[in-house]
Design a protein around this motif. Structure first.
Motif, PDB file in Angstrom:
ATOM      1  N   LYS A  41      18.716  14.143  11.163  1.00 22.20           N
ATOM      2  CA  LYS A  41      17.300  14.328  11.496  1.00 22.20           C
ATOM      3  C   LYS A  41      16.528  13.344  10.647  1.00 22.20           C
ATOM      4  N   ILE A  42      15.803  12.430  11.284  1.00 24.00           N
ATOM      5  CA  ILE A  42      15.127  11.320  10.622  1.00 24.00           C
ATOM      6  C   ILE A  42      13.627  11.529  10.755  1.00 24.00           C
ATOM      7  N   LEU A  43      12.957  11.798   9.623  1.00 20.72           N
ATOM      8  CA  LEU A  43      11.526  12.111   9.630  1.00 20.72           C
ATOM      9  C   LEU A  43      10.764  10.978   8.953  1.00 20.72           C
ATOM     10  N   LEU A  44       9.951  10.277   9.727  1.00 22.64           N
ATOM     11  CA  LEU A  44       9.241   9.090   9.253  1.00 22.64           C
ATOM     12  C   LEU A  44       7.871   9.456   8.690  1.00 22.64           C
ATOM     13  N   ILE A  91      14.602  11.783  15.911  1.00 19.41           N
ATOM     14  CA  ILE A  91      13.548  11.073  15.199  1.00 19.41           C
ATOM     15  C   ILE A  91      12.273  11.910  15.240  1.00 19.41           C
ATOM     16  N   GLY A  92      11.662  12.140  14.086  1.00 19.96           N
ATOM     17  CA  GLY A  92      10.437  12.924  14.023  1.00 19.96           C
ATOM     18  C   GLY A  92       9.474  12.357  13.005  1.00 19.96           C
ATOM     19  N   LYS A  93       8.469  13.124  12.658  1.00 21.56           N
ATOM     20  CA  LYS A  93       7.457  12.664  11.703  1.00 21.56           C
ATOM     21  C   LYS A  93       7.245  13.714  10.628  1.00 21.56           C
ATOM     22  N   ILE A  94       6.726  13.253   9.489  1.00 23.49           N
ATOM     23  CA  ILE A  94       6.488  14.136   8.361  1.00 23.49           C
ATOM     24  C   ILE A  94       5.399  13.538   7.484  1.00 23.49           C
ATOM     25  N   GLN A  95       4.668  14.388   6.777  1.00 21.50           N
ATOM     26  CA  GLN A  95       3.712  13.936   5.773  1.00 21.50           C
ATOM     27  C   GLN A  95       4.273  14.321   4.399  1.00 21.50           C
ATOM     28  N   LEU A  96       4.673  13.339   3.639  1.00 22.94           N
ATOM     29  CA  LEU A  96       5.253  13.574   2.319  1.00 22.94           C
ATOM     30  C   LEU A  96       4.182  13.410   1.248  1.00 22.94           C
TER      31      LEU A  96
END
Length: 222
Positions: A41-44, A91-96
């Motif tokens: 799982k790839i979170l950009l 592929i997904g998104k994230i706020q780090l």
């Protein structure tokens, strides 16, 4: 600064930060997992999310997880190669929080079922930093043989690890120590000048108070 900081690495473009750096993150994460990746799982985050698709960041990360190098001409076809190899990816998104703009969180599952969580960033020129491993601070480049030891925050563990390295004639290049709170969980990140024998790693894993030992050998291209 050296020449590669200026001209960048030998690579499949278009970007040393968004493409070559992303491949390197995938490569190092695969080696830290210690086996072939079965699911990812790839979170950009940040710029990786905003402009990554145009730079091929998503395909570059998958390519690295498959073991490809930054100059591998197959990088643009990594999605198809992964599917043909039975590797599942999302592929997904994230706020780090407080993260570099070129950051990604990877949730990996290996062939044996082993799990690994990595947060990493690309610093430009193909250089990267592994920021966290399984939620604990790490901060290393992957350019050296690296030993990461998660342990209970108790006296004696640093001495046990460094004594083992001395016994195996392994010189320490850099060493970093972190903990979440006093008496909680701690981590040692030790970059070394040579590889660590397997029996030394096995010794550490058997010690009381050692939670996890992660080892990154000097990387050779797959």
């Amino acid at each position: 600064m050296n020449l590669f900081d200026i001209v960048g690495p030998v690579m499949v473009g278009p970007s040393s930060s968004h493409t070559a750096g992303a491949v390197r993150i995938g490569q190092v994460s695969r080696h830290l997992l210690g086996e072939s990746v079965k699911e990812a799982k790839i979170l950009l985050h940040g710029s990786f999310l905003a402009t990554g698709k145009g730079h091929g960041t998503d395909k570059a990360l998958v390519a690295g997880l498959l073991g490809m190098a930054a100059d591998d001409i197959r990088i643009p076809d990594s999605f198809d190669i992964a599917k043909e190899s039975g590797v599942k990816f999302e592929i997904g998104k994230i706020q780090l929080k407080n993260a570099h703009p070129n950051s990604v969180k990877l949730l990996l599952v290996g062939e044996s079922g082993r799990n690994l969580e990595i947060v990493a960033c690309s610093l430009g020129g193909g250089r990267i930093k592994i920021c966290t491993i399984d939620g604990l601070e790490a901060n290393f480049s992957g350019e050296y043989t690296t030993l990461v030891v998660h342990n209970d925050d108790q006296p004696g563990h640093v001495a046990e690890v460094t004594s083992m390295l001395a016994h195996k004639a392994v010189n320490i290049a850099t060493m970093q120590l972190y903990r979440d709170h006093r008496g909680g969980s701690a981590v040692m990140v030790i970059e070394c000048d040579k590889e660590i024998p397997e029996e030394g790693l096995n010794f550490l894993e058997r010690l009381e108070g050692i939670q996890k030992v992660t080892y990154l050998a000097k990387m050779k291209e797959d």
